[in-house]
Design a protein around this motif. Structure first.
Motif, PDB file in Angstrom:
ATOM      1  N   ALA A 168       0.805  -1.225   0.000  1.00  0.00           N
ATOM      2  CA  ALA A 168       0.000   0.000   0.000  1.00  0.00           C
ATOM      3  C   ALA A 168       0.835   1.271   0.000  1.00  0.00           C
ATOM      4  O   ALA A 168       0.415   2.278  -0.567  1.00  0.00           O
ATOM      5  CB  ALA A 168      -0.930   0.010   1.214  1.00  0.00           C
ATOM      6  N   LYS A 182       3.842   0.242  -4.296  1.00  0.00           N
ATOM      7  CA  LYS A 182       2.432   0.383  -3.932  1.00  0.00           C
ATOM      8  C   LYS A 182       1.487   0.235  -5.122  1.00  0.00           C
ATOM      9  O   LYS A 182       1.759   0.694  -6.227  1.00  0.00           O
ATOM     10  CB  LYS A 182       2.189   1.723  -3.250  1.00  0.00           C
ATOM     11  CG  LYS A 182       2.420   2.937  -4.133  1.00  0.00           C
ATOM     12  CD  LYS A 182       2.247   4.211  -3.328  1.00  0.00           C
ATOM     13  CE  LYS A 182       2.544   5.444  -4.189  1.00  0.00           C
ATOM     14  NZ  LYS A 182       2.532   6.665  -3.417  1.00  0.00           N
ATOM     15  N   SER A 193      -3.651  -3.566  -2.903  1.00  0.00           N
ATOM     16  CA  SER A 193      -3.808  -3.380  -1.457  1.00  0.00           C
ATOM     17  C   SER A 193      -5.235  -3.677  -1.025  1.00  0.00           C
ATOM     18  O   SER A 193      -5.478  -4.352  -0.015  1.00  0.00           O
ATOM     19  CB  SER A 193      -3.474  -1.933  -1.061  1.00  0.00           C
ATOM     20  OG  SER A 193      -2.216  -1.569  -1.527  1.00  0.00           O
ATOM     21  N   ALA A 216      -3.350   4.839   2.618  1.00  0.00           N
ATOM     22  CA  ALA A 216      -3.067   4.566   1.204  1.00  0.00           C
ATOM     23  C   ALA A 216      -4.069   5.280   0.303  1.00  0.00           C
ATOM     24  O   ALA A 216      -3.691   5.873  -0.719  1.00  0.00           O
ATOM     25  CB  ALA A 216      -3.093   3.064   0.950  1.00  0.00           C
TER      26      ALA A 216
END
Length: 613
Positions: A81, A86, A91, A112
């Motif tokens: 995340a 990321k 996520s 996030a």
């Protein structure tokens, strides 16, 4: 080889574990033999730098049921995340597989979302956290407020604020600072100030948010006053680089040169003068205050001049009437190997516009995309329309707007309307007003310009129709306002102002100045008066414009030979322009007036604009 090593270590550690907890280690050189299997896996997750490794780790923790371990689950969620690897979609899918998410895991996913392209989902996750009966800590509240800031959700922020009070987090200064930022962005300055007053401890970040709040909500003088208040014995909070940047912005808006010089001194005394962003802001501030010599001094002293530095200097030269010098600076910039950007070309085209360099402006506009790969935006087209309009090539400017790939906005139509006013093209002006009405963007100033055109043409019938229309629609004009700074205090004047404590002296001085200027040959230009009056009555109506009152105060309150600096919120009228030009010669004073679009430097009976504005 490296991927194979990762797989081999995963398999090796899975088979060698002695408990249910199976722990992989990708890089044995980085893992101590004394570490527990769980700690080894956590270190592996923290060091993961490749998506292929991430997928292997994910597969491992699912296969070995380590996904049920909260600490490992949280660490992996943070990896997917928030790390350079990321992916908000990845996520969310991982998070949705967690049977009973903890508050910490919710914090991670809310955070996030707050920095993603879907910040509104952060609020949804925060609400889900509460519905599960989990207690939101200060971090979760901070992250969801940042999500609200991203989408300017005042309602969401108010709901979170209520929850903060309910959960007893009203003493968390950092949290309240973030909430202040939301109220500021949503135009709720009073609420932001109230939060600031309620803070148990105010650090420099809180002060900066308060100053920014004042700037965003047109309370610039309040913003400036905070610089001294925060440093007072009561608060003892030292401004940082961000404070200085905000102060320079405020000084630019207020034309507050003296205060800007104080901030500059503070920057030097505290060793911030090496920061390029502060130097660039100083160049912009001095330029916006009409003090080009000091702007150039800062520019010359910079070791590393980037494109922002060059663009600030070019724009400063342009708005102060030094168009050819701005173009010369553009050439020097190229020799230094600094590539121009869109802001650079805005400055260059502005320089051409203010100095009537039509052919040069057309060439620069053509070179933007061909030689430098800079795609023209609405601002560049606006500069070109302004250039053509001021030069009297109104039909060409109109056709340019119609041929643009970009949809014309109200500003570009308003620019053309200004050209119509200069050259008295009432038919095209009426057409432009029609386009503004289509955009539902017409403002009082547009109708004032149209009335000015009718006034110059002596078409009092149409002018009366416009005035009647404005009255029926309750369209209010913006009052003209001029500001002059003296010893750090900004003195503000409007037309026929009687609010100043020295009003009697100011009016006496203005009458004296008018007498001296008439002897020198100055005659009021009554074309600026929009009422159908006699010549003498029009001259009287123009006598007490805000610029003239501000200039008279400057002559009264400063020693002979001192430059007089005035800022005007609207475009200076022809008569006030002629008045300042005559005064600069008769009284041997430099008069610098910044109006809504540019600077006028009056010296020895002449203006830097050469009558081209």
């Amino acid at each position: 080889m490296r991927r194979a090593a990762v797989s081999r270590h995963l398999s090796s550690l899975s088979s060698s574990q002695s408990h249910h907890l199976n722990v992989p280690v990708c890089f044995t050189a980085n893992i101590s033999h004394t570490q527990t299997p769980k700690q080894s896996l956590l270190d592996l997750i923290k060091s993961c730098a490749r998506r292929s490794h991430l997928l292997q780790i994910h597969a491992h923790i699912v296969r070995t049921s380590l996904v049920l371990e909260p600490i490992i689950c949280l660490q992996f969620l943070s990896l997917v995340a928030l790390s350079p690897l990321k992916s908000i979609s990845y996520s969310r899918r991982f998070f949705d597989q967690i049977a009973k998410p903890t508050a910490f895991q919710y914090n991670t996913i809310v955070r996030a979302y707050s920095i993603s392209d879907s910040p509104e989902e952060g609020f949804s996750m925060y609400r889900d956290l509460l519905r599960r009966g989990l207690r939101a800590d200060a971090l979760a509240s901070s992250f969801v407020i940042k999500s609200c800031i991203r989408v300017s959700s005042l309602l969401g922020g108010i709901q979170v604020h209520a929850r903060i009070l309910r959960d007893g987090h009203e003493s968390d200064s950092r949290l309240l600072t973030t909430l202040m930022d939301l109220y500021s962005i949503c135009g709720k300055c009073d609420e932001a100030c109230k939060l600031f007053d309620e803070m148990p401890k105010r650090d420099v970040v809180a002060w900066n948010v308060l100053i920014s709040c004042c700037l965003h909500n047109n309370r610039t003088r309040d913003a400036v006053s905070l610089f001294d208040i925060m440093r007072s014995e009561t608060h003892r909070c030292e401004p940082d680089e961000v404070t200085c940047l905000l102060m320079l912005q405020a000084c630019s808006n207020l034309n507050a040169l003296e205060f800007g010089e104080r901030v500059h001194k503070y920057i030097e005394e505290h060793g911030y003068d090496g920061a390029s962003n502060l130097c660039n802001s100083l160049i912009a501030m001095y330029s916006r205050c009409g003090c080009l010599d000091k702007a150039y001094e800062v520019f010359k002293g910079m070791k590393d001049k980037n494109v922002v530095s060059w663009s600030a200097m070019i724009s400063g030269l342009a708005v102060n009437g030094y168009g050819r010098e701005a173009i010369k600076a553009f050439g020097e910039m190229q020799k230094m190997g600094v590539l121009p950007d869109d802001q650079t070309f805005t400055g260059v085209l502005c320089a051409c516009s203010h100095c009537g360099l039509v052919d040069e402006g057309m060439v620069f506009f053509d070179r933007m995309s061909k030689d430098f790969g800079v795609v023209p935006n609405i601002h560049h087209y606006g500069c070109l329309v302004d250039l053509l309009g001021r030069a009297g090539r109104l039909d060409q400017a109109y056709q340019l707007i119609l041929s643009m790939d970009i949809k014309p906005d109200s500003t570009i139509w308003r620019t053309l309307l200004g050209g119509c006013r200069i050259h008295g093209h009432d038919a095209l002006a009426e057409c432009v007003i029609g386009h503004l009405i289509e955009l539902k963007a017409q403002e009082a100033g547009d109708y004032v310009l149209l009335m000015s055109i009718y006034s110059s043409a002596g078409n009092w019938e149409k002018l009366t129709e416009v005035r009647k229309f404005m009255k029926e629609k309750a369209i209010q004009t913006t009052p003209g306002c001029s500001t002059i700074e003296l010893k750090g205090v900004a003195h503000e004047f409007v037309v026929d102002d009687v609010s100043h404590p020295r009003k009697d002296e100011i009016y006496k001085m203005l009458d004296e100045i008018n007498g001296q200027l008439k002897i020198a040959g100055y005659v009021a230009d009554v074309s600026s008066e929009l009422h159908n009056l006699g010549t003498e009555e029009k001259g009287h109506a123009l006598s007490y414009h805000s610029e003239k009152l501000a200039i008279a105060f400057g002559v009264l309150a400063t020693p002979p030979g001192t430059p007089i600096r005035v800022a005007k919120n609207l475009r200076i009228c022809v008569d006030c322009h002629n008045f300042a030009m005559a005064l600069s010669g008769v009284y041997n004073r430099e008069v610098i007036i910044r109006d809504r679009t540019r600077f006028h430097h009056f010296r020895e009976g002449r203006c830097s604009c050469n009558g081209y504005w």
